[in-house]
Design a protein around this motif. Structure first.
Motif, PDB file in Angstrom:
ATOM      1  N   VAL A 195       0.759  -1.196  -0.189  1.00  0.00           N
ATOM      2  CA  VAL A 195      -0.098  -0.111  -0.024  1.00  0.00           C
ATOM      3  C   VAL A 195       0.933   1.366   0.062  1.00  0.00           C
ATOM      4  CG1 VAL A 195      -1.756   1.325   1.316  1.00  0.00           C
ATOM      5  CG2 VAL A 195      -1.803  -1.134   1.211  1.00  0.00           C
ATOM      6  N   SER A 196       1.947   1.309   0.659  1.00  0.00           N
ATOM      7  CA  SER A 196       2.995   2.211   0.776  1.00  0.00           C
ATOM      8  C   SER A 196       3.551   2.631  -0.620  1.00  0.00           C
ATOM      9  CB  SER A 196       3.974   2.303   1.702  1.00  0.00           C
ATOM     10  OG  SER A 196       3.603   2.114   2.888  1.00  0.00           O
ATOM     11  N   GLY A 197       3.632   1.570  -1.210  1.00  0.00           N
ATOM     12  CA  GLY A 197       4.481   1.835  -2.695  1.00  0.00           C
ATOM     13  C   GLY A 197       3.143   2.375  -3.766  1.00  0.00           C
ATOM     14  N   LEU A 198       2.043   2.042  -3.502  1.00  0.00           N
ATOM     15  CA  LEU A 198       0.909   2.493  -4.322  1.00  0.00           C
ATOM     16  C   LEU A 198       0.714   4.006  -4.038  1.00  0.00           C
ATOM     17  CD1 LEU A 198      -1.619  -0.264  -4.344  1.00  0.00           C
ATOM     18  CD2 LEU A 198      -0.291   0.235  -6.365  1.00  0.00           C
ATOM     19  N   LEU A 199       0.783   4.351  -2.701  1.00  0.00           N
ATOM     20  CA  LEU A 199       0.422   5.537  -2.218  1.00  0.00           C
ATOM     21  C   LEU A 199       1.540   6.420  -2.706  1.00  0.00           C
ATOM     22  CD1 LEU A 199      -0.960   7.795  -0.610  1.00  0.00           C
ATOM     23  CD2 LEU A 199       0.309   7.045   1.417  1.00  0.00           C
ATOM     24  N   ALA A 200       2.710   5.999  -2.916  1.00  0.00           N
ATOM     25  CA  ALA A 200       3.942   6.970  -3.322  1.00  0.00           C
ATOM     26  C   ALA A 200       3.932   6.965  -4.944  1.00  0.00           C
ATOM     27  CB  ALA A 200       5.330   6.079  -3.000  1.00  0.00           C
ATOM     28  N   TYR A 201       3.385   5.833  -5.601  1.00  0.00           N
ATOM     29  CA  TYR A 201       3.282   6.060  -6.910  1.00  0.00           C
ATOM     30  C   TYR A 201       2.065   6.925  -7.151  1.00  0.00           C
ATOM     31  CZ  TYR A 201       2.220   4.862 -11.766  1.00  0.00           C
ATOM     32  OH  TYR A 201       1.717   4.989 -13.112  1.00  0.00           O
ATOM     33  N   GLU A 202       1.108   6.828  -6.423  1.00  0.00           N
ATOM     34  CA  GLU A 202       0.077   7.882  -6.635  1.00  0.00           C
ATOM     35  C   GLU A 202       0.298   9.128  -6.545  1.00  0.00           C
ATOM     36  OE1 GLU A 202      -3.531   9.230  -7.860  1.00  0.00           O
ATOM     37  OE2 GLU A 202      -2.935   7.171  -8.218  1.00  0.00           O
ATOM     38  N   GLN A 203       1.012   9.538  -5.524  1.00  0.00           N
ATOM     39  CA  GLN A 203       1.305  10.909  -5.189  1.00  0.00           C
ATOM     40  C   GLN A 203       2.233  11.450  -6.235  1.00  0.00           C
ATOM     41  OE1 GLN A 203       2.555  10.125  -0.923  1.00  0.00           O
ATOM     42  NE2 GLN A 203       0.719  11.307  -0.217  1.00  0.00           N
ATOM     43  N   ALA A 204       3.126  10.636  -6.797  1.00  0.00           N
ATOM     44  CA  ALA A 204       4.078  10.953  -7.605  1.00  0.00           C
ATOM     45  C   ALA A 204       3.391  11.348  -9.181  1.00  0.00           C
ATOM     46  CB  ALA A 204       5.343  10.304  -7.681  1.00  0.00           C
ATOM     47  N   HIS A 205       2.314  10.378  -9.393  1.00  0.00           N
ATOM     48  CA  HIS A 205       1.839  10.802 -10.818  1.00  0.00           C
ATOM     49  C   HIS A 205       0.514  11.425 -10.933  1.00  0.00           C
ATOM     50  CE1 HIS A 205       4.927   7.620 -11.027  1.00  0.00           C
ATOM     51  NE2 HIS A 205       5.025   8.151 -12.067  1.00  0.00           N
ATOM     52  N   GLY A 206      -0.549  10.766 -10.411  1.00  0.00           N
ATOM     53  CA  GLY A 206      -1.950  11.257 -10.538  1.00  0.00           C
ATOM     54  C   GLY A 206      -2.349  12.040  -9.481  1.00  0.00           C
ATOM     55  N   ASN A 207      -1.953  11.679  -8.348  1.00  0.00           N
ATOM     56  CA  ASN A 207      -2.181  12.450  -6.983  1.00  0.00           C
ATOM     57  C   ASN A 207      -3.632  12.740  -7.033  1.00  0.00           C
ATOM     58  OD1 ASN A 207      -1.310  13.566  -4.489  1.00  0.00           O
ATOM     59  ND2 ASN A 207      -0.868  15.505  -5.311  1.00  0.00           N
TER      60      ASN A 207
END
Length: 113
Positions: free
Chosen positions: A35-47
């Motif tokens: 979940v932390s990896g998905l959160l980091a990805y989301e914040q860096a891309h779509g946010n």
């Protein structure tokens, strides 16, 4: 902010195309690192705020003692490659129309009284 994983390294296949309504159920098998990896990805891309909130809520639940449950599916039924619209061909084109008359009284597309 933590380093964002690459798209191909995400634990959920086609993560970007998962509908928000089914995201919480897709997160249930993931551990805190996933979940932390998905959160980091989301914040860096779509946010996207609603997605970030779902991910943060799941992360908080995991930190509070919730255990991951279920298993990751091989593919996501709500995300299919065939949902690309209809094929365009001469058989599917609409009727031929005239452009707007722009005030031209001789345009045959205008109804006559």
């Amino acid at each position: 902010m933590a380093d964002s994983p690459a798209h191909d390294d995400l634990v959920l296949p086609d993560y970007d195309h998962i509908p928000l309504g089914t995201l919480p159920s897709r997160l249930s098998p993931l551990d805190e690192a996933g979940v932390s990896g998905l959160l980091a990805y989301e914040q860096a891309h779509g946010n996207r705020l609603p997605v970030v909130q779902v991910l943060e809520n799941r992360l908080e639940a995991l930190r509070s003692g919730t255990e991951p449950s279920g298993s990751l599916p091989d593919e996501l039924p709500e995300v299919t490659r065939s949902q690309q619209g209809s094929k365009v061909s001469p058989a599917t084109t609409g009727p031929k129309i005239n452009p707007p008359s722009q005030g031209d009284p001789t345009n045959p597309a205008q109804p006559r009284q």
